[in-house]
Design an enzyme around this catalytic site. Structure first.
Site, short mmCIF file in Angstrom:
data_model
loop_
_atom_site.label_atom_id
_atom_site.label_comp_id
_atom_site.label_asym_id
_atom_site.label_seq_id
_atom_site.Cartn_x
_atom_site.Cartn_y
_atom_site.Cartn_z
CG HIS A 16 -2.07 1.01 1.05
ND1 HIS A 16 -3.38 0.64 0.90
CD2 HIS A 16 -2.07 2.36 0.97
CE1 HIS A 16 -4.14 1.70 0.77
NE2 HIS A 16 -3.35 2.78 0.81
CG HIS A 18 -1.42 6.05 -2.83
ND1 HIS A 18 -2.43 5.72 -3.71
CD2 HIS A 18 -1.87 5.71 -1.60
CE1 HIS A 18 -3.45 5.21 -3.03
NE2 HIS A 18 -3.13 5.19 -1.75
CG HIS A 200 -7.99 3.05 -1.08
ND1 HIS A 200 -7.23 2.48 -2.08
CD2 HIS A 200 -7.15 3.92 -0.44
CE1 HIS A 200 -6.00 2.97 -2.04
NE2 HIS A 200 -5.93 3.84 -1.05
CD GLU A 203 -8.25 6.26 4.20
OE1 GLU A 203 -7.18 6.82 4.47
OE2 GLU A 203 -8.70 6.17 3.02
CG ASP A 281 -2.14 5.91 2.58
OD1 ASP A 281 -2.29 5.73 1.35
OD2 ASP A 281 -3.01 6.41 3.30
CG ASP A 282 -0.29 9.01 0.10
OD1 ASP A 282 0.09 8.90 -1.07
OD2 ASP A 282 -1.45 8.76 0.48
#
Length: 352
Positions: A16, A18, A200, A203, A281-282
């Site tokens: 996961h 991005h 996704h 969340e 994630d980021d």
């Protein structure tokens, strides 16, 4: 008291991450300077930014910062640099397989259209893999705030590159603004092409969001999925079908999904038998890559070494890595767990 085993030598998969969000903060600053892009204080002096996306204003701010960061990627060499550095960072943290998620439509105007953009990303991923020994695959992701027809276009594009570096089809952005069921036809296209379904869900929306990903999109994995912990029945379904949740603790706190790291239900999901792949994630916006997520598992959630090893195994099993590589990495995880601590050395590079 036994010395803790070094987590950076534990072989693991990162499922996961991005594309833009994988950029190093230092690279963002440098590319912005080169291209004359003004960065807000939240991406410079006040980095990592304070984010809370549980309301529309908060999500808009998060998306705005993300779009500004994306704007510094203007040349093919910027893309090659991003993926090479991402792979180097993965290797340093013991990650041996990376599945990086990209929406080509966010870069299509800059790089000659959807197909050319995806080909550029795939070539950059292949070069980065060869340079670092980290296996890299690509997930093409649609934006749930756009029309489902756009998602179908991306699903067909992803299908054209199935077996050539693309392994999955995703659905990202604010799940409160696009129901999973609206994108079912796109996911059927991707499934027919042999791609993993990795939307996704769970969340910013509740357990029903996860259920829709399973029932309407045929999810093989669910990005985040932490809200599934609010439903015993749903956790049982995930465990029974071995549908992996890509849990990103630092991101969950950064976006206000959980008030504190301790509130992220990682332990609850794990104990219920739900497969988990920890993710960053980021990192560009949340300030932490993959290794700190494993450190949280040990330091905050109380995972013992055997449980941490199982988290790593679950990430490998849930990945699209070749079977031969999966077997090799699973053996190395066993060695990490059983060898004397002083003998647990950094893993050797494995080329795809």
């Amino acid at each position: 008291m036994a010395m803790p085993r070094p987590l950076h030598t534990l072989p693991k998969a990162h499922l996961h991450l991005h594309f833009t969000g994988s950029m190093r903060h230092s690279t963002l600053i440098e590319l912005a300077r080169e291209h004359g892009v003004h960065l807000p204080d939240a991406l410079v002096e006040d980095w990592p930014p304070r984010l809370r996306a549980t309301d529309e204003r908060g999500w808009f701010r998060f998306q705005r910062l993300y779009d500004i960061a994306r704007s510094v990627l203007r040349r093919p060499e910027d893309v090659y640099r991003l993926l090479r550095e991402a792979a180097e960072d993965e290797a340093a943290e013991g990650s041996r397989w990376l599945e990086i998620q990209v929406d080509p439509s966010g870069y299509a105007n800059r790089f000659g259209g959807l197909t050319n953009t995806l080909e550029l990303v795939l070539d950059a991923a292949e070069r980065a893999a060869k340079a670092t020994g980290v296996g890299i695959a690509v997930i093409v992701a649609a934006n749930r705030t756009k029309h489902p027809l756009d998602a179908r276009t991306l699903a067909r594009l992803a299908g054209q590159f199935a077996g050539r570096g693309v392994v999955g089809f995703g659905l990202s952005n604010d799940e409160r603004r696009g129901r999973a069921r609206d994108f079912d036809r796109a996911f059927r296209i991707a499934k027919r092409a042999g791609l993993l379904a990795v939307p996704h869900g769970g969340e910013l929306a509740g357990p029903q969001s996860v259920a829709e990903c399973i029932d309407d999109l045929g999810a093989d994995r669910v990005g985040h999925g932490v809200r599934a912990a609010e439903s015993e029945r749903l956790m049982a379904r995930l465990a029974d079908r071995q549908i992996c949740c890509e849990v990103c603790p630092t991101s969950n706190v950064g976006l206000g999904v959980a008030d504190t790291v301790a509130d992220v239900p990682l332990r609850r999901l794990f104990d219920a038998g739900v497969p988990i792949a920890l993710g960053a994630d980021d990192p560009l916006l949340f300030g932490a890559r993959l290794l700190p997520q494993y450190e949280l598992a040990r330091d905050v959630y109380g995972f013992r070494d055997a449980e941490i090893a199982e988290l790593a195994r679950q990430s490998i099993r849930s990945s699209a890595a070749p079977d031969s590589l999966k077997l090799e990495l699973l053996r190395e995880i066993d060695r990490w767990l059983t060898a004397p601590v002083e003998e647990v050395e950094a893993p050797a590079a494995v080329c795809r």
